[in-house]
Design an enzyme around this catalytic site. Structure first.
Site, PDB file in Angstrom:
ATOM      1  N   HIS A 175      -0.152   4.431   0.387  1.00  0.00           N
ATOM      2  CA  HIS A 175      -0.713   5.587   1.083  1.00  0.00           C
ATOM      3  C   HIS A 175      -1.128   5.146   2.490  1.00  0.00           C
ATOM      4  O   HIS A 175      -1.042   3.975   2.824  1.00  0.00           O
ATOM      5  CB  HIS A 175      -1.921   6.152   0.328  1.00  0.00           C
ATOM      6  CG  HIS A 175      -3.044   5.170   0.178  1.00  0.00           C
ATOM      7  ND1 HIS A 175      -3.039   4.164  -0.765  1.00  0.00           N
ATOM      8  CD2 HIS A 175      -4.201   5.013   0.882  1.00  0.00           C
ATOM      9  CE1 HIS A 175      -4.145   3.447  -0.665  1.00  0.00           C
ATOM     10  NE2 HIS A 175      -4.860   3.938   0.332  1.00  0.00           N
ATOM     11  N   LYS A 180       0.850  -1.184   0.000  1.00  0.00           N
ATOM     12  CA  LYS A 180       0.000   0.000   0.000  1.00  0.00           C
ATOM     13  C   LYS A 180       0.892   1.242   0.000  1.00  0.00           C
ATOM     14  O   LYS A 180       1.812   1.346   0.809  1.00  0.00           O
ATOM     15  CB  LYS A 180      -0.886  -0.027   1.253  1.00  0.00           C
ATOM     16  CG  LYS A 180      -1.942   1.055   1.311  1.00  0.00           C
ATOM     17  CD  LYS A 180      -2.794   0.875   2.566  1.00  0.00           C
ATOM     18  CE  LYS A 180      -3.858   1.942   2.663  1.00  0.00           C
ATOM     19  NZ  LYS A 180      -4.661   1.796   3.904  1.00  0.00           N
TER      20      LYS A 180
END
Length: 216
Positions: free
Chosen positions: A106, A104
């Site tokens: 963010h 991921k």
């Protein structure tokens, strides 16, 4: 309240859900197996609870259980349910986590989700070890995060040879120097068939084991 894992009850549950089937199945390896096990079909609350209760009971016999970890994707519901079972059945609140297939970029970022594994003894929970590739990848990921791999717990040990004379589980144990435990084995399935008097399925299992089985 503590619970014990009942192999026969689990086999019968697996049969009723189509998780375990006897017949003729071509595996990825090209072998024609007399049985097939797909834990992904333990897809209702009762079935998942029975499996999780088994994992939790087995973990009570294991040492150094700081964190339990479920490899994506199938291992995620298994490890979450096992954490609940440990809390409800054994009054043991164990942190748990899992990994993403893709990092991921963010928010908190990264590929690991849940409890921190840094400096912790981690048990990996999954359904089966077929070739051992997925487990090795997860072990590498966890070690990079600072974890100590305490062991691996799976639902089924097929007890058959990989590329050599060892099974995938034996190869993982030898290469990574960690214990690998299973809730049930191919021998347990054969004992069940013998008890049920299913001579045809038992004979097929015996022939397969004769050809591909490991020394136990």
């Amino acid at each position: 309240m503590t619970t014990q894992f009942n192999i026969q009850a689990f086999i019968e549950l697996a049969l009723s859900r189509g998780v375990l089937k006897f017949g003729e199945f071509t595996l990825k390896s090209g072998r024609v197996s007399p049985y097939f096990f797909n834990a992904g079909l333990l897809s209702d609350g009762e079935a998942l609870s029975v499996l999780a209760d088994g994992y939790a009971a087995k973990l009570q016999q294991c040492e150094h259980v700081d964190v339990i970890f479920g490899p994506a994707y199938k291992g995620i519901p298994f490890v979450a349910a096992t954490a609940v079972a440990l809390s409800k059945n054994h009054a043991q609140s164990v942190p748990w986590g899992f990994n993403r297939k893709e990092a991921k970029d963010h928010g908190e970022g990264g590929v690991l989700v849940g409890a921190s594994v840094a400096g912790k003894d981690v048990w990996i929970i999954d359904d089966v070890i077929t070739a051992g590739t997925a487990i090795r990848e997860v072990v590498t990921l966890l070690k990079q995060a600072g974890a100590n791999i305490a062991g691996v717990l799976v639902a089924l040990d097929r007890q058959e040879c990989g590329q050599g004379k060892l099974s995938a589980i034996q190869e993982v144990q030898q290469e990574l120097e960690i214990p690998v435990h299973a809730l049930m084995t191919m021998q347990d399935l054969m004992a069940y068939l013998e008890q049920q008097g299913d001579q045809t399925a038992l004979a097929n299992m015996q022939a397969y084991r004769q050809r591909y089985g490991i020394d136990v």
